[in-house]
Design a protein around this motif. Structure first.
Motif, PDB file in Angstrom:
ATOM      1  N   ALA A  13       0.839  -1.210   0.000  1.00 30.00           N
ATOM      2  CA  ALA A  13       0.000   0.000   0.000  1.00 30.00           C
ATOM      3  C   ALA A  13       0.868   1.251   0.000  1.00 30.00           C
ATOM      4  O   ALA A  13       0.578   2.217  -0.716  1.00 30.00           O
ATOM      5  CB  ALA A  13      -0.921  -0.008   1.214  1.00 30.00           C
ATOM      6  N   GLU A  14       1.948   1.220   0.776  1.00 30.24           N
ATOM      7  CA  GLU A  14       2.838   2.393   0.830  1.00 30.24           C
ATOM      8  C   GLU A  14       3.499   2.638  -0.523  1.00 30.24           C
ATOM      9  O   GLU A  14       3.639   3.780  -0.956  1.00 30.24           O
ATOM     10  CB  GLU A  14       3.893   2.198   1.928  1.00 30.24           C
ATOM     11  CG  GLU A  14       3.317   2.371   3.329  1.00 30.24           C
ATOM     12  CD  GLU A  14       4.280   1.917   4.412  1.00 30.24           C
ATOM     13  OE1 GLU A  14       5.470   1.677   4.080  1.00 30.24           O
ATOM     14  OE2 GLU A  14       3.849   1.818   5.565  1.00 30.24           O
ATOM     15  N   ARG A  15       3.902   1.563  -1.193  1.00 32.27           N
ATOM     16  CA  ARG A  15       4.498   1.715  -2.530  1.00 32.27           C
ATOM     17  C   ARG A  15       3.467   2.255  -3.516  1.00 32.27           C
ATOM     18  O   ARG A  15       3.780   3.099  -4.358  1.00 32.27           O
ATOM     19  CB  ARG A  15       5.068   0.377  -3.020  1.00 32.27           C
ATOM     20  CG  ARG A  15       6.417   0.022  -2.396  1.00 32.27           C
ATOM     21  CD  ARG A  15       7.086  -1.127  -3.140  1.00 32.27           C
ATOM     22  NE  ARG A  15       6.336  -2.368  -2.977  1.00 32.27           N
ATOM     23  CZ  ARG A  15       6.518  -3.222  -1.960  1.00 32.27           C
ATOM     24  NH1 ARG A  15       7.400  -2.943  -1.011  1.00 32.27           N
ATOM     25  NH2 ARG A  15       5.817  -4.326  -1.882  1.00 32.27           N
ATOM     26  N   SER A  16       2.250   1.757  -3.399  1.00 28.46           N
ATOM     27  CA  SER A  16       1.178   2.218  -4.280  1.00 28.46           C
ATOM     28  C   SER A  16       0.900   3.703  -4.057  1.00 28.46           C
ATOM     29  O   SER A  16       0.770   4.481  -5.011  1.00 28.46           O
ATOM     30  CB  SER A  16      -0.091   1.393  -4.015  1.00 28.46           C
ATOM     31  OG  SER A  16      -1.151   1.836  -4.826  1.00 28.46           O
ATOM     32  N   ILE A  17       0.847   4.115  -2.793  1.00 22.58           N
ATOM     33  CA  ILE A  17       0.617   5.535  -2.460  1.00 22.58           C
ATOM     34  C   ILE A  17       1.754   6.387  -3.010  1.00 22.58           C
ATOM     35  O   ILE A  17       1.520   7.454  -3.600  1.00 22.58           O
ATOM     36  CB  ILE A  17       0.477   5.715  -0.931  1.00 22.58           C
ATOM     37  CG1 ILE A  17      -0.833   5.104  -0.445  1.00 22.58           C
ATOM     38  CG2 ILE A  17       0.557   7.193  -0.553  1.00 22.58           C
ATOM     39  CD1 ILE A  17      -0.931   4.980   1.065  1.00 22.58           C
ATOM     40  N   ALA A  18       2.987   5.934  -2.835  1.00 19.59           N
ATOM     41  CA  ALA A  18       4.144   6.693  -3.331  1.00 19.59           C
ATOM     42  C   ALA A  18       4.083   6.857  -4.844  1.00 19.59           C
ATOM     43  O   ALA A  18       4.382   7.940  -5.368  1.00 19.59           O
ATOM     44  CB  ALA A  18       5.435   5.995  -2.923  1.00 19.59           C
ATOM     45  N   TYR A  51      -8.676   5.628  -5.449  1.00 18.39           N
ATOM     46  CA  TYR A  51      -9.688   6.094  -4.496  1.00 18.39           C
ATOM     47  C   TYR A  51      -9.626   5.332  -3.170  1.00 18.39           C
ATOM     48  O   TYR A  51     -10.116   5.824  -2.148  1.00 18.39           O
ATOM     49  CB  TYR A  51     -11.091   5.998  -5.097  1.00 18.39           C
ATOM     50  CG  TYR A  51     -11.437   7.202  -5.945  1.00 18.39           C
ATOM     51  CD1 TYR A  51     -11.454   8.486  -5.399  1.00 18.39           C
ATOM     52  CD2 TYR A  51     -11.758   7.062  -7.296  1.00 18.39           C
ATOM     53  CE1 TYR A  51     -11.773   9.590  -6.174  1.00 18.39           C
ATOM     54  CE2 TYR A  51     -12.083   8.152  -8.075  1.00 18.39           C
ATOM     55  CZ  TYR A  51     -12.083   9.412  -7.513  1.00 18.39           C
ATOM     56  OH  TYR A  51     -12.395  10.513  -8.273  1.00 18.39           O
ATOM     57  N   GLY A  52      -9.010   4.153  -3.187  1.00 18.71           N
ATOM     58  CA  GLY A  52      -8.820   3.433  -1.932  1.00 18.71           C
ATOM     59  C   GLY A  52      -7.841   4.140  -1.015  1.00 18.71           C
ATOM     60  O   GLY A  52      -7.896   3.989   0.212  1.00 18.71           O
ATOM     61  N   HIS A  53      -6.934   4.922  -1.607  1.00 21.61           N
ATOM     62  CA  HIS A  53      -5.943   5.663  -0.824  1.00 21.61           C
ATOM     63  C   HIS A  53      -6.307   7.143  -0.651  1.00 21.61           C
ATOM     64  O   HIS A  53      -5.975   7.750   0.364  1.00 21.61           O
ATOM     65  CB  HIS A  53      -4.568   5.565  -1.490  1.00 21.61           C
ATOM     66  CG  HIS A  53      -4.039   4.176  -1.595  1.00 21.61           C
ATOM     67  ND1 HIS A  53      -3.849   3.357  -0.484  1.00 21.61           N
ATOM     68  CD2 HIS A  53      -3.660   3.433  -2.676  1.00 21.61           C
ATOM     69  CE1 HIS A  53      -3.370   2.194  -0.879  1.00 21.61           C
ATOM     70  NE2 HIS A  53      -3.243   2.209  -2.192  1.00 21.61           N
ATOM     71  N   PHE A  54      -6.954   7.704  -1.649  1.00 24.97           N
ATOM     72  CA  PHE A  54      -7.323   9.130  -1.612  1.00 24.97           C
ATOM     73  C   PHE A  54      -8.800   9.251  -1.948  1.00 24.97           C
ATOM     74  O   PHE A  54      -9.205   8.997  -3.086  1.00 24.97           O
ATOM     75  CB  PHE A  54      -6.463   9.923  -2.615  1.00 24.97           C
ATOM     76  CG  PHE A  54      -4.993   9.833  -2.337  1.00 24.97           C
ATOM     77  CD1 PHE A  54      -4.397  10.640  -1.376  1.00 24.97           C
ATOM     78  CD2 PHE A  54      -4.204   8.914  -3.019  1.00 24.97           C
ATOM     79  CE1 PHE A  54      -3.034  10.539  -1.108  1.00 24.97           C
ATOM     80  CE2 PHE A  54      -2.840   8.806  -2.759  1.00 24.97           C
ATOM     81  CZ  PHE A  54      -2.260   9.621  -1.804  1.00 24.97           C
ATOM     82  N   ARG A  55      -9.587   9.640  -0.959  1.00 24.90           N
ATOM     83  CA  ARG A  55     -11.044   9.639  -1.138  1.00 24.90           C
ATOM     84  C   ARG A  55     -11.517  10.668  -2.157  1.00 24.90           C
ATOM     85  O   ARG A  55     -12.522  10.472  -2.826  1.00 24.90           O
ATOM     86  CB  ARG A  55     -11.743   9.885   0.197  1.00 24.90           C
ATOM     87  CG  ARG A  55     -11.625   8.722   1.169  1.00 24.90           C
ATOM     88  CD  ARG A  55     -12.376   9.003   2.443  1.00 24.90           C
ATOM     89  NE  ARG A  55     -11.902  10.251   3.042  1.00 24.90           N
ATOM     90  CZ  ARG A  55     -12.558  10.946   3.950  1.00 24.90           C
ATOM     91  NH1 ARG A  55     -13.734  10.534   4.364  1.00 24.90           N
ATOM     92  NH2 ARG A  55     -12.056  12.052   4.456  1.00 24.90           N
ATOM     93  N   THR A  56     -10.782  11.795  -2.264  1.00 23.66           N
ATOM     94  CA  THR A  56     -11.196  12.854  -3.183  1.00 23.66           C
ATOM     95  C   THR A  56      -9.984  13.368  -3.962  1.00 23.66           C
ATOM     96  O   THR A  56      -8.833  13.130  -3.574  1.00 23.66           O
ATOM     97  CB  THR A  56     -11.806  14.048  -2.422  1.00 23.66           C
ATOM     98  OG1 THR A  56     -10.774  14.656  -1.615  1.00 23.66           O
ATOM     99  CG2 THR A  56     -12.965  13.607  -1.529  1.00 23.66           C
ATOM    100  N   ARG A  57     -10.252  14.087  -5.032  1.00 16.61           N
ATOM    101  CA  ARG A  57      -9.172  14.710  -5.802  1.00 16.61           C
ATOM    102  C   ARG A  57      -8.440  15.718  -4.920  1.00 16.61           C
ATOM    103  O   ARG A  57      -7.224  15.865  -5.013  1.00 16.61           O
ATOM    104  CB  ARG A  57      -9.737  15.396  -7.046  1.00 16.61           C
ATOM    105  CG  ARG A  57      -8.668  15.959  -7.978  1.00 16.61           C
ATOM    106  CD  ARG A  57      -9.291  16.515  -9.263  1.00 16.61           C
ATOM    107  NE  ARG A  57      -8.265  16.957 -10.193  1.00 16.61           N
ATOM    108  CZ  ARG A  57      -7.673  18.141 -10.148  1.00 16.61           C
ATOM    109  NH1 ARG A  57      -8.000  19.016  -9.197  1.00 16.61           N
ATOM    110  NH2 ARG A  57      -6.740  18.471 -11.043  1.00 16.61           N
TER     111      ARG A  57
END
Length: 198
Positions: A13-18, A51-57
């Motif tokens: 998840a951290e790699r995906s967020i990065a 959207y699983g990591h950031f709910r909105t733009r």
């Protein structure tokens, strides 16, 4: 092993967020109006993952701007600001205009989706560094004191943003930008010559 999947999932998840934040920085720096689908594509993830990591733009834009400013702050913290404030200012400007070029577009995107107070809060560290340097120059008599300090800090920021825009559109060549920015800001901040007594 029980629990082994947990840490691995967190690392994934951290790699995906990065990846998403890096893609947002890159795409929004080119076009502040870049949509979520284009950012997800640039990050190599699906829309649902994003959207699983950031709910909105707005959440994603804020994360991208914060990440760019944090990276910029780390780079600028290495600049030597000791000695003559005018020379220190030149070193700071030469190092910061390219960082402003990226954050200017991100700030434009942020201003459309975040409260103005939050955008100012995110820019607090770079503004403080410039404010402290200008104040030291004023104390040493080399920078003007006839205008409010906060105004002078903002004017420097406007010049940097303007240079970034001129550079982006090709009206100002990259190799000339640091010199133009430095000469402009130094002339704005220079203490006026003392008037000779009559």
């Amino acid at each position: 092993m029980p629990g082994a999947a947990g840490p691995r999932r967190r690392a994934d998840a951290e790699r995906s967020i990065a990846r998403i934040v890096a893609a947002a920085r890159e795409t929004l720096s080119r076009d502040p109006n870049t949509g979520i689908d284009d950012i997800a594509k640039a990050a190599g993830v699906g829309r649902m993952t994003l959207y699983g990591h950031f709910r909105t733009r707005a959440d994603l834009v804020e994360a991208a701007l914060a990440d760019a400013l944090r990276a910029g702050d780390e780079a600028l913290s290495a600049v030597d600001l000791t000695g003559d404030p005018r020379n220190a200012l030149s070193r700071l400007l030469e190092s910061s205009w390219t960082l402003v070029a990226e954050s200017a577009a991100l700030s434009t995107a942020a201003q459309d989706v975040l409260p103005a107070g939050r955008v100012r809060e995110l820019h607090a560290a770079p503004a403080q560094r410039m404010e402290e340097l200008i104040r030291r120059g004023q104390d040493e008599g080399v920078f003007r004191t006839d205008l409010p300090l906060t105004w002078l800090v903002n004017v420097v920021h406007y010049v940097l943003q303007g240079a970034a825009e001129e550079n982006r559109t090709g009206r100002l060549k990259t190799k000339e930008t640091a010199r133009v920015v430095t000469a402009t800001v130094q002339s704005i901040l220079a203490a006026p010559p003392a008037r000779a007594a009559l």
